[in-house]
Design an enzyme around this catalytic site. Sequence first.
Site, short mmCIF file in Angstrom:
data_model
loop_
_atom_site.label_atom_id
_atom_site.label_comp_id
_atom_site.label_asym_id
_atom_site.label_seq_id
_atom_site.Cartn_x
_atom_site.Cartn_y
_atom_site.Cartn_z
N TYR A 172 6.23 10.09 -3.10
CA TYR A 172 5.36 9.29 -2.22
C TYR A 172 4.27 10.20 -1.64
CZ TYR A 172 3.80 7.23 2.19
OH TYR A 172 3.03 6.78 3.25
N SER A 184 -1.31 9.90 5.16
CA SER A 184 -0.12 10.05 6.00
C SER A 184 0.06 11.51 6.40
CB SER A 184 1.09 9.60 5.18
OG SER A 184 2.29 10.04 5.76
N LYS A 221 -0.12 10.47 -2.05
CA LYS A 221 -1.13 10.53 -0.98
C LYS A 221 -2.01 11.76 -1.17
CE LYS A 221 0.10 6.87 1.35
NZ LYS A 221 -0.69 5.65 1.23
P1 NAD Z 1 3.50 -2.36 4.00
O1 NAD Z 1 4.42 -2.22 2.85
O2 NAD Z 1 3.92 -3.19 5.14
O3 NAD Z 1 2.08 -2.91 3.47
C1 NAD Z 1 1.58 -2.61 2.19
C2 NAD Z 1 1.10 -3.92 1.58
O4 NAD Z 1 0.56 -3.64 0.28
C3 NAD Z 1 2.22 -4.94 1.38
O5 NAD Z 1 1.80 -6.17 1.94
C4 NAD Z 1 2.38 -5.04 -0.14
O6 NAD Z 1 2.76 -6.33 -0.54
C5 NAD Z 1 0.99 -4.67 -0.61
N1 NAD Z 1 0.91 -4.07 -1.95
C6 NAD Z 1 1.59 -3.00 -2.44
N2 NAD Z 1 1.16 -2.72 -3.68
C7 NAD Z 1 0.18 -3.61 -3.98
C8 NAD Z 1 -0.66 -3.83 -5.11
N3 NAD Z 1 -0.58 -3.06 -6.20
N4 NAD Z 1 -1.54 -4.85 -5.07
C9 NAD Z 1 -1.64 -5.65 -3.99
N5 NAD Z 1 -0.88 -5.48 -2.88
C10 NAD Z 1 0.02 -4.48 -2.88
O7 NAD Z 1 3.12 -0.89 4.48
P2 NAD Z 1 2.38 -0.42 5.80
O8 NAD Z 1 3.39 0.19 6.70
O9 NAD Z 1 1.53 -1.49 6.32
O10 NAD Z 1 1.53 0.78 5.22
C11 NAD Z 1 0.22 0.59 4.76
C12 NAD Z 1 -0.29 1.88 4.16
O11 NAD Z 1 -0.19 2.92 5.13
C13 NAD Z 1 0.50 2.37 2.95
O12 NAD Z 1 -0.40 2.90 2.01
C14 NAD Z 1 1.39 3.45 3.51
O13 NAD Z 1 1.72 4.43 2.55
C15 NAD Z 1 0.51 4.03 4.59
N6 NAD Z 1 1.30 4.67 5.66
C16 NAD Z 1 2.24 3.96 6.32
C17 NAD Z 1 3.01 4.58 7.30
C18 NAD Z 1 4.09 3.81 8.05
O14 NAD Z 1 4.91 4.44 8.70
N7 NAD Z 1 4.11 2.49 8.00
C19 NAD Z 1 2.79 5.92 7.62
C20 NAD Z 1 1.81 6.63 6.93
C21 NAD Z 1 1.05 5.98 5.95
C1 UD1 Z 2 8.86 9.11 7.72
C2 UD1 Z 2 8.56 9.49 6.30
C3 UD1 Z 2 7.18 10.15 6.21
C4 UD1 Z 2 6.11 9.28 6.85
C5 UD1 Z 2 6.53 8.98 8.28
C6 UD1 Z 2 5.53 8.10 8.98
C7 UD1 Z 2 10.79 9.99 5.44
C8 UD1 Z 2 11.72 11.04 4.96
N1 UD1 Z 2 9.59 10.40 5.83
O1 UD1 Z 2 9.06 10.31 8.40
O2 UD1 Z 2 6.84 10.39 4.88
O3 UD1 Z 2 4.87 9.93 6.83
O4 UD1 Z 2 7.81 8.33 8.28
O5 UD1 Z 2 5.89 6.80 9.02
O6 UD1 Z 2 11.11 8.81 5.44
N2 UD1 Z 2 16.03 9.07 12.42
C9 UD1 Z 2 17.34 8.95 12.83
N3 UD1 Z 2 18.05 7.87 12.39
C10 UD1 Z 2 17.52 6.90 11.59
C11 UD1 Z 2 16.15 7.04 11.19
C12 UD1 Z 2 15.44 8.14 11.61
O7 UD1 Z 2 17.87 9.79 13.55
O8 UD1 Z 2 18.22 5.95 11.21
C13 UD1 Z 2 15.25 10.23 12.91
C14 UD1 Z 2 14.72 11.14 11.83
O9 UD1 Z 2 15.66 12.12 11.49
C15 UD1 Z 2 13.46 11.69 12.48
C16 UD1 Z 2 12.98 10.53 13.38
O10 UD1 Z 2 14.12 9.71 13.58
O11 UD1 Z 2 13.78 12.77 13.30
C17 UD1 Z 2 11.87 9.70 12.75
O12 UD1 Z 2 12.27 9.29 11.46
P1 UD1 Z 2 11.40 8.28 10.60
O13 UD1 Z 2 11.09 7.06 11.39
O14 UD1 Z 2 12.10 8.08 9.29
O15 UD1 Z 2 10.01 9.03 10.39
P2 UD1 Z 2 9.71 10.50 9.77
O16 UD1 Z 2 10.95 11.25 9.57
O17 UD1 Z 2 8.70 11.11 10.64
#
Ligand code: NAD
Ligand code: UD1
Length: 450
Positions: A250, A226, A254
Amino acid sequence: MAFNSEIYNDLEVRTDLEGFHLEAEGHDDPWLKRPATDCCAALLMTGRRLQCWPLFRGAERRGNRNDGEGRCAEARIRLWRGLIEGRFLRHQIYFSTGAVIIQHILLTGGAGYIGSHTCVALVHAGYTPVIVDNFSNSHPAVLPRLRQITGQAIACEQGDVADAAFMTDVLRRYRVQAVMHFAGYKAVGESVAQPLKYYRNNLASMLGLLEAMTAAGCRTLVFSSSATVYGDPHAVPMTEDFPRSHTNPYGHTKLMIEDMLASLCRADPAWAVAVLRYFNPVGAHPGGLIGDDPSGIPNNLMPYISQVAVGKRPQLQVFGNDYPTVDGTGVRDYIHVLDLAEGHVAALNALLEHGQHLTVNLGTGQGHSVLQVVRAFEQASGREVPCQIMPRRAGDVAQCYADPSLARQLLGWQARRSLAEMCGDAWRWQSQNPDGYRFGAPAAVVPSRR
Ligand code: NAD
Ligand code: UD1
């Protein structure tokens, strides 16, 4: 020497990087004693449809490894590629006898938001995915929907990725060629409140998976990192060589996993690992069948806006309008989840072709403010999104967006979907599924396709 196709019925392909052998258990055919590149060429010449990337990967990594008769493996590989590229599935080996060997791509956490979209992209690219998920943050109802989108039942094993014995069994049974590791917890605020829950799940699942992959002889991995590993960046756009830090448990998990993978690759060059640093994934598959389904109050901007637009929440709280940005609100790099999914396929292709350790940003390179996203969403949905300006959210940075040029250079990939598409697709998902997967007909886990 005659080539006997019959014996390949129960052919076992071993990705033995040292020997490149094709082996058929219980058979004693002289062809099987030859280097695998010879066997492949022979199969091709007899008109059989065959492709096996792991063999190539090993061969390529050793460049012009000689087959003992002055011919180099690389030339044969080129011949092969030239003849079959685009015609056959990457990981399936067909034999005239009707036998098919299918290698799977394992998606841990594949039932979740990003994993489910990547599953679709993998099927479109000709791969066969298998999911392992414990449904701790997802719903099995995603599986029949994936089937509807892809036209294929997606194999799914329910279990915990931290369980190395279970994972070793899955890796072996599905002949897993490579793993994409999505499983983990991701809510920043919750990680601050319950740090041990995050350290336990995110680190234990990574360790369990790596131990299982080692035991099963699978060493190709794509990892979901991330932009959070950049902490509070000193400048934008962010390049991969920016200093890393963490501001919450978190992010710390990572960062630790990135370091763990780097040590592993240093210790054993047979590992091929892609660390993908996602920026802000949003949007959904355009069919409206799968999407982001956060439980409880959404933490992130786009799902919150969607829920306001659909009438589930009265207004959006905008966290701060006094940042040094275009309109005072926070700026982020929002990337369509399908672009992100295609980035995974590109990374997988690169690993299977070149086998290396790479770390890249997956973002668009473009920043959008909170208010710009709100306006784009209002346009896409035709709904008003009332906003209330609030103080800044603790831990937020003013601007965060990627320099995505390394991904373009190394993977030949770049994001191509616009903010309007992100909002339109997020709205379609939200309006067609106001309660996410929970209102879908309860579905059992689709049985595997073995
Ligand atoms: P998500 O929660 O929708 O998907 C994660 C999945 O992993 C879920 O289906 C959950 O049930 C499963 N899971 C969790 N722990 C488990 C375990 N121990 N064994 C088996 N299954 C397990 O999340 P996502 O948004 O799809 O994110 C996927 C990955 O990407 C995560 O590692 C997250 O940290 C990373 N990531 C997500 C974002 C984002 O904004 N969504 C941003 C940066 C990184
Ligand atoms: C979040 C995560 C970050 C992750 C990233 C990618 C937090 C603190 N950080 O960051 O670890 O890598 O997502 O998915 O959660 N905002 C509002 N109102 C809301 C929600 C958000 O104004 O109700 C604003 C925030 O202040 C920010 C922007 O929207 O400026 C995006 O927020 P968000 O979607 O939570 O993502 P990140 O802050 O980038």
